[in-house]
Each structure stands twice: as structure tokens, then as C-alpha cells.
Scaffold this motif. Structure first.
Motif, PDB file in Angstrom:
ATOM      1  N   VAL A   8     -29.898   1.059  53.715  1.00 18.87           N
ATOM      2  CA  VAL A   8     -28.739   0.388  53.150  1.00 18.87           C
ATOM      3  C   VAL A   8     -27.698   1.498  52.330  1.00 18.87           C
ATOM      4  CG1 VAL A   8     -27.432  -1.210  51.714  1.00 18.87           C
ATOM      5  CG2 VAL A   8     -29.461  -1.757  53.149  1.00 18.87           C
ATOM      6  N   ALA A   9     -26.358   1.465  52.473  1.00 14.40           N
ATOM      7  CA  ALA A   9     -25.541   2.380  51.492  1.00 14.40           C
ATOM      8  C   ALA A   9     -24.741   1.433  50.860  1.00 14.40           C
ATOM      9  CB  ALA A   9     -24.409   3.257  52.217  1.00 14.40           C
ATOM     10  N   LEU A  10     -24.870   1.353  49.308  1.00 14.43           N
ATOM     11  CA  LEU A  10     -24.133   0.664  48.466  1.00 14.43           C
ATOM     12  C   LEU A  10     -23.041   1.219  47.698  1.00 14.43           C
ATOM     13  CD1 LEU A  10     -23.823  -2.645  47.504  1.00 14.43           C
ATOM     14  CD2 LEU A  10     -25.752  -1.695  45.863  1.00 14.43           C
ATOM     15  N   PRO A  11     -21.677   0.769  47.799  1.00 15.59           N
ATOM     16  CA  PRO A  11     -20.793   1.507  46.996  1.00 15.59           C
ATOM     17  C   PRO A  11     -20.612   0.580  45.776  1.00 15.59           C
ATOM     18  CG  PRO A  11     -19.594  -0.068  48.568  1.00 15.59           C
ATOM     19  CD  PRO A  11     -21.140   0.005  48.921  1.00 15.59           C
ATOM     20  N   PHE A  12     -19.746   1.399  44.659  1.00 14.46           N
ATOM     21  CA  PHE A  12     -19.624   0.644  43.347  1.00 14.46           C
ATOM     22  C   PHE A  12     -18.236   0.791  43.047  1.00 14.46           C
ATOM     23  CE2 PHE A  12     -23.977   1.682  43.416  1.00 14.46           C
ATOM     24  CZ  PHE A  12     -24.668   0.387  42.819  1.00 14.46           C
ATOM     25  N   VAL A  13     -17.487  -0.272  42.281  1.00 15.58           N
ATOM     26  CA  VAL A  13     -16.098  -0.120  42.343  1.00 15.58           C
ATOM     27  C   VAL A  13     -15.882  -0.476  40.801  1.00 15.58           C
ATOM     28  CG1 VAL A  13     -15.540  -0.695  44.431  1.00 15.58           C
ATOM     29  CG2 VAL A  13     -15.753  -2.452  42.690  1.00 15.58           C
ATOM     30  N   ALA A  14     -14.885  -0.059  40.148  1.00 12.70           N
ATOM     31  CA  ALA A  14     -14.587  -0.469  38.654  1.00 12.70           C
ATOM     32  C   ALA A  14     -13.868  -1.830  38.783  1.00 12.70           C
ATOM     33  CB  ALA A  14     -13.733   0.848  38.132  1.00 12.70           C
ATOM     34  N   GLY A  15     -14.368  -2.493  37.692  1.00 11.70           N
ATOM     35  CA  GLY A  15     -13.865  -3.875  37.605  1.00 11.70           C
ATOM     36  C   GLY A  15     -13.325  -4.070  36.123  1.00 11.70           C
ATOM     37  N   GLU A  16     -12.888  -5.281  35.839  1.00 11.51           N
ATOM     38  CA  GLU A  16     -12.359  -5.708  34.472  1.00 11.51           C
ATOM     39  C   GLU A  16     -13.696  -5.687  33.314  1.00 11.51           C
ATOM     40  OE1 GLU A  16      -9.850  -8.873  34.113  1.00 11.51           O
ATOM     41  OE2 GLU A  16      -8.412  -7.901  35.563  1.00 11.51           O
ATOM     42  N   ASP A  17     -14.852  -6.126  34.282  1.00 11.20           N
ATOM     43  CA  ASP A  17     -16.035  -6.245  33.238  1.00 11.20           C
ATOM     44  C   ASP A  17     -17.093  -5.051  33.619  1.00 11.20           C
ATOM     45  OD1 ASP A  17     -15.002  -8.859  32.866  1.00 11.20           O
ATOM     46  OD2 ASP A  17     -15.867  -9.704  34.237  1.00 11.20           O
ATOM     47  N   GLY A  18     -16.424  -3.987  34.163  1.00 10.94           N
ATOM     48  CA  GLY A  18     -17.264  -2.771  34.149  1.00 10.94           C
ATOM     49  C   GLY A  18     -17.577  -2.359  35.712  1.00 10.94           C
ATOM     50  N   VAL A  19     -18.652  -1.838  36.059  1.00 12.44           N
ATOM     51  CA  VAL A  19     -18.820  -1.268  37.299  1.00 12.44           C
ATOM     52  C   VAL A  19     -19.346  -2.400  38.068  1.00 12.44           C
ATOM     53  CG1 VAL A  19     -20.121   0.213  38.661  1.00 12.44           C
ATOM     54  CG2 VAL A  19     -19.129   0.963  36.484  1.00 12.44           C
ATOM     55  N   LEU A  20     -18.853  -2.919  39.436  1.00 12.75           N
ATOM     56  CA  LEU A  20     -19.592  -3.815  40.275  1.00 12.75           C
ATOM     57  C   LEU A  20     -19.876  -3.288  41.336  1.00 12.75           C
ATOM     58  CD1 LEU A  20     -16.262  -6.144  39.670  1.00 12.75           C
ATOM     59  CD2 LEU A  20     -18.407  -6.274  38.525  1.00 12.75           C
ATOM     60  N   ALA A  21     -21.003  -3.852  42.049  1.00 16.22           N
ATOM     61  CA  ALA A  21     -21.269  -3.563  43.485  1.00 16.22           C
ATOM     62  C   ALA A  21     -20.427  -3.789  44.549  1.00 16.22           C
ATOM     63  CB  ALA A  21     -22.813  -4.104  43.916  1.00 16.22           C
ATOM     64  N   GLY A  22     -20.025  -3.075  45.270  1.00 15.73           N
ATOM     65  CA  GLY A  22     -19.273  -3.299  46.627  1.00 15.73           C
ATOM     66  C   GLY A  22     -20.004  -3.897  47.763  1.00 15.73           C
ATOM     67  N   GLU A  23     -19.438  -3.892  48.752  1.00 12.27           N
ATOM     68  CA  GLU A  23     -20.221  -4.347  50.109  1.00 12.27           C
ATOM     69  C   GLU A  23     -21.171  -3.703  50.589  1.00 12.27           C
ATOM     70  OE1 GLU A  23     -20.649  -7.309  53.075  1.00 12.27           O
ATOM     71  OE2 GLU A  23     -19.260  -7.607  51.144  1.00 12.27           O
ATOM     72  N   GLY A  45     -10.857   4.349  44.858  1.00  8.99           N
ATOM     73  CA  GLY A  45     -11.145   2.882  44.078  1.00  8.99           C
ATOM     74  C   GLY A  45     -12.665   2.874  43.957  1.00  8.99           C
ATOM     75  N   ARG A  46     -13.475   3.748  44.338  1.00  7.31           N
ATOM     76  CA  ARG A  46     -14.763   3.732  44.155  1.00  7.31           C
ATOM     77  C   ARG A  46     -15.328   4.746  42.944  1.00  7.31           C
ATOM     78  NH1 ARG A  46     -16.189   2.159  49.538  1.00  7.31           N
ATOM     79  NH2 ARG A  46     -15.216   0.239  49.869  1.00  7.31           N
ATOM     80  N   VAL A  47     -16.343   4.130  42.365  1.00  3.48           N
ATOM     81  CA  VAL A  47     -16.800   5.257  41.336  1.00  3.48           C
ATOM     82  C   VAL A  47     -18.082   5.734  41.564  1.00  3.48           C
ATOM     83  CG1 VAL A  47     -15.508   3.994  39.602  1.00  3.48           C
ATOM     84  CG2 VAL A  47     -17.703   3.234  40.047  1.00  3.48           C
ATOM     85  N   GLY A  48     -18.641   5.516  42.542  1.00  6.52           N
ATOM     86  CA  GLY A  48     -20.068   5.945  43.166  1.00  6.52           C
ATOM     87  C   GLY A  48     -20.692   5.092  44.336  1.00  6.52           C
ATOM     88  N   ALA A  49     -21.754   5.590  44.683  1.00  7.07           N
ATOM     89  CA  ALA A  49     -22.427   4.858  45.696  1.00  7.07           C
ATOM     90  C   ALA A  49     -24.061   5.130  45.626  1.00  7.07           C
ATOM     91  CB  ALA A  49     -21.965   4.928  47.197  1.00  7.07           C
ATOM     92  N   VAL A  50     -24.828   4.239  46.263  1.00  8.80           N
ATOM     93  CA  VAL A  50     -26.294   4.787  46.335  1.00  8.80           C
ATOM     94  C   VAL A  50     -26.828   4.340  47.596  1.00  8.80           C
ATOM     95  CG1 VAL A  50     -26.833   2.583  45.430  1.00  8.80           C
ATOM     96  CG2 VAL A  50     -28.599   4.350  45.000  1.00  8.80           C
ATOM     97  N   ALA A  51     -27.811   5.086  48.110  1.00  9.93           N
ATOM     98  CA  ALA A  51     -28.765   4.814  49.395  1.00  9.93           C
ATOM     99  C   ALA A  51     -29.946   4.429  48.855  1.00  9.93           C
ATOM    100  CB  ALA A  51     -28.548   6.244  50.194  1.00  9.93           C
ATOM    101  N   PHE A  52     -30.338   3.091  49.800  1.00 13.23           N
ATOM    102  CA  PHE A  52     -31.848   2.766  49.433  1.00 13.23           C
ATOM    103  C   PHE A  52     -32.210   2.160  50.688  1.00 13.23           C
ATOM    104  CE2 PHE A  52     -29.067  -0.853  48.227  1.00 13.23           C
ATOM    105  CZ  PHE A  52     -29.460  -2.076  49.063  1.00 13.23           C
ATOM    106  N   SER A  53     -33.489   1.831  50.653  1.00 14.32           N
ATOM    107  CA  SER A  53     -34.195   1.234  51.621  1.00 14.32           C
ATOM    108  C   SER A  53     -35.047  -0.004  51.160  1.00 14.32           C
ATOM    109  CB  SER A  53     -35.067   2.127  52.379  1.00 14.32           C
ATOM    110  OG  SER A  53     -36.165   2.466  51.780  1.00 14.32           O
TER     111      SER A  53
END
Length: 81
Positions: A8-23, A45-53
Motif C-alpha cells: 500500500v501507498a498512503l499519502p498525507f495531507v495538511a488539515g486544520e487539525d494537523g496532518v491527516l492520512a489520505g486515500e 496539497g500533499r505533505v508526504g507519503a509512506v509505503a507499507f505492507s
């Protein structure tokens, strides 16, 4: 049914309450997950992403904990203001 690996690849976005996980995006293998995370991290609009299994049984929908793919991708942009 037996357990199968999921990548899985999971992006992160900046929200009003901090960093949130994307789709999350399911990928075919670990290399594809890393490459997808790299692309997701660079999108506007993305602040980062992570790859995991993780492994799981699709029939029972029971999954193990997530484990980082050896190459983790993350870029922090403007997290401190």
C-alpha cells in the motif's frame, strides 16, 4: 483461505487539525508501492507519503499490522508554518 501480502501507498495531507492520512492505494508489489508513494508525496496539497505492507485473509478480512516497506518515502513541506 490463506494469508496474502498487500502493498500500500498512503499519502498525507495538511488539515486544520494537523496532518491527516489520505486515500490508500493498493499496489502489486513493494517496488510499485514505493514508486506510487513517491508520486503521491509530490502532488499538490500533499505533505508526504509512506509505503507499507501487511498480510491478511481476504475471505475473513482479518489483517496483520502494517510493516514499512524497506524504502519509506516521506517529504515534509511547511509542517512548521
Amino acid at each position: 483461505m490463506s494469508e496474502v501480502p498487500y502493498f500500500v501507498a498512503l499519502p498525507f495531507v495538511a488539515g486544520e487539525d494537523g496532518v491527516l492520512a489520505g486515500e490508500p492505494t493498493e499496489c502489486f508489489n513493494s517496488n510499485a508501492a514505493v514508486m506510487r508513494a513517491e508520486r503521491l508525496a509530490r502532488k499538490e496539497g500533499r505533505v508526504g507519503a509512506v509505503a507499507f505492507s501487511r498480510t491478511g485473509d481476504p475471505a475473513t478480512r482479518v489483517f496483520s499490522g502494517a510493516w514499512p516497506v524497506p524504502m519509506i518515502v516521506a517529504t515534509a513541506r511547511n509542517l512548521c508554518g
